[in-house]
Scaffold this active site. Structure first.
Site, PDB file in Angstrom:
ATOM      1  N   GLY A  30       0.811  -1.225   0.000  1.00  0.00           N
ATOM      2  CA  GLY A  30       0.000   0.000   0.000  1.00  0.00           C
ATOM      3  C   GLY A  30       0.840   1.268   0.000  1.00  0.00           C
ATOM      4  O   GLY A  30       2.073   1.241  -0.067  1.00  0.00           O
ATOM      5  N   ASP A 190       1.675  11.987  14.706  1.00  0.00           N
ATOM      6  CA  ASP A 190       1.237  13.200  15.405  1.00  0.00           C
ATOM      7  C   ASP A 190       2.429  13.895  16.071  1.00  0.00           C
ATOM      8  O   ASP A 190       2.523  15.125  16.082  1.00  0.00           O
ATOM      9  CB  ASP A 190       0.172  12.848  16.456  1.00  0.00           C
ATOM     10  N   HIS A 217      -5.614   9.171  18.450  1.00  0.00           N
ATOM     11  CA  HIS A 217      -5.115   9.484  17.107  1.00  0.00           C
ATOM     12  C   HIS A 217      -6.268   9.842  16.168  1.00  0.00           C
ATOM     13  O   HIS A 217      -6.467   9.218  15.136  1.00  0.00           O
ATOM     14  CB  HIS A 217      -4.314   8.293  16.561  1.00  0.00           C
TER      15      HIS A 217
END
Ligand code: NAI
Length: 405
Positions: A30, A190, A217
């Site tokens: 991916g 983050d 998240h």
């Protein structure tokens, strides 16, 4: 499984003299998986890399295996009955696995399993919209882990992390293999974004900035603790608002079309420049413009820069792969026994009343050695914490219910 045990024996021999860990990436073909696989191939702590996906993993494996990094290891072929027909030394430490029937072979003997499998967020979707698709994928993959490498450290990237980590925990509990010290939701992106954005505002080198990001998240559950930034910095209320919002919405900046307004004004005799991101969908009259545009308006007091971001083609992949590798490397250094390996992660926790929460953790030979408390919060952060906990509680419950039902 006969084939699996043969594979296990040979992969142990492959590890033989070459020190290092065995790492599997599930979802390796991916957008995140491919650069993640490439960067893990470059990591000297990795001796064997297994790349699993339901599509394209043989090609990605061939591609990655041509990189002249890493140790020489053994490759093998299996007969129809699962016996080793031949094995030979070659120049790749990478093996590819395609489709559900090869999941178990991909997982046997792994020390670390990284999971970026699933669908990414598209414009207009929240992370929770992804829930139904990704929850099923994570469940299946975690069932494989319980069978084949129950002692592996698991780095879960698939969103919504606030729900997929509780899903994984429930799958492991059901199988009797749950060890909360080994299951970590990856919130490193983050932290990476927070370090970058704070460095931009303060004019610092991002590599020297450390921003603890706690909570979860997704949106308001992402809580940067700007009062605890290292090196110590003080922010105006406007800067705090701007940074908190940008860190919480960093993903949207990549997914959605954005218009950046550079506003200039003069105040007390000095010139000031502001960067204000605004979603293009909120400004329909400007959507005809081309890819990148800078223009001065009539009164010359602002100019605009338009970026199409990924325009629906996907979410953060490159910065995420970078963040995932940074996190995986920390886990491997912990497994090796390095001292003081500390990162933020979304884990089973008693830091708040919630069963899962992201905060700083110390990584060691068996996964998480210590979970650190949040430390002193200012008023702004305490308000943010309450908002984060409310949304987080629902997402955690959603994950738990998915398996219990
Ligand atoms: P992508 O669609 O480009 O890649 C996902 C890969 O997973 C595809 O190759 C697909 O074939 C594979 N896959 C689908 N079902 C599978 C299964 N059952 N078993 C194994 N592989 C399977 O998506 P992308 O951009 O790589 O994102 C992956 C996930 O990571 C998404 O859920 C996304 O929301 C999440 N993400 C998480 C972040 C974080 O900070 N934790 C940041 C950015 C994305």
């Amino acid at each position: 499984m006969e084939g699996s045990s043969s594979l296990q024996q040979v992969s142990c021999r492959a590890k033989g003299g070459a020190p290092g860990f065995k790492v599997a990436i599930l979802g390796a073909a991916g957008g995140i998986g491919q650069p993640l696989a490439m960067l893990m191939k470059m990591n000297p702590l990795v001796s064997v890399l297994h790349l699993y996906d339901v599509v394209n993993s043989p090609g990605v494996t061939a591609d990655i295996s041509h990189m002249d990094t890493g140790a020489v290891v053994i490759s093998l072929s299996l007969s129809l009955w699962g016996h080793v027909l031949l094995y030979n030394v070659n120049h790749g430490l990478v093996r590819g696995f395609l489709g559900q029937s090869q999941l178990e072979d991909a997982l046997i003997g792994m020390d670390l399993v990284i999971i970026p499998a699933g669908v990414p967020r598209k414009p207009g979707m929240t992370r929770d919209d992804l829930f139904n698709i990704n929850a099923g994928i994570v469940k299946t993959l975690c069932e494989g882990i319980t069978k084949c490498c129950p002692d592996a450290i698991v780095n879960l990237i698939s969103n919504p992390v606030n729900s997929t980590v509780p899903i994984a925990a429930e799958v492991f509990k059901k199988a009797g293999t749950y060890d909360p010290k080994r299951l970590l939701g990856v919130t490193m992106l983050d932290v990476v974004r927070a370090n970058t954005f704070v460095a931009e505002v303060m004019g610092l080198d991002p590599r020297e900035v450390d921003v603890p990001v706690v909570g979860g998240h997704a949106g308001v559950t992402i809580l940067p603790l700007l009062s605890q930034v290292k090196p110590p910095c003080s922010f105006t209320p406007e800067e705090t608002d701007y940074l908190t919002s940008r860190i919480q919405n960093g993903g949207t900046e990549v997914v959605e079309d954005f218009l950046y307004l550079f506003l200039s004004c003069s105040l007390l005799g000095s010139a000031w420049l502001y960067l204000q991101p605004i979603r293009i969908s909120e400004l329909p009259s400007i959507t005809e413009e081309h890819n990148t545009l800078s223009c001065l308006t009539d009164d010359s007091n602002f100019f605009v820069h338009m970026s199409e971001a990924k325009a629906g083609a996907g979410s953060a992949t490159l910065s995420m792969a970078y963040a995932a590798v940074k996190f995986a490397d920390a886990c491997l250094r912990g497994l090796r026994g390095d001292a003081s390996v500390i990162q933020c992660a979304f884990v089973a926790s008693q830091v708040t009343e919630l069963p899962f929460f992201a905060s700083k953790v110390r990584l060691g030979r068996t996964g998480i050695d210590e979970i650190y408390p949040l430390g002193p919060l200012n008023v702004y952060e305490r308000v943010g914490l309450e908002k984060a906990k409310k949304e987080l509680a629902e997402s955690i419950q959603k994950g738990v219910s998915f398996i219990k039902k």
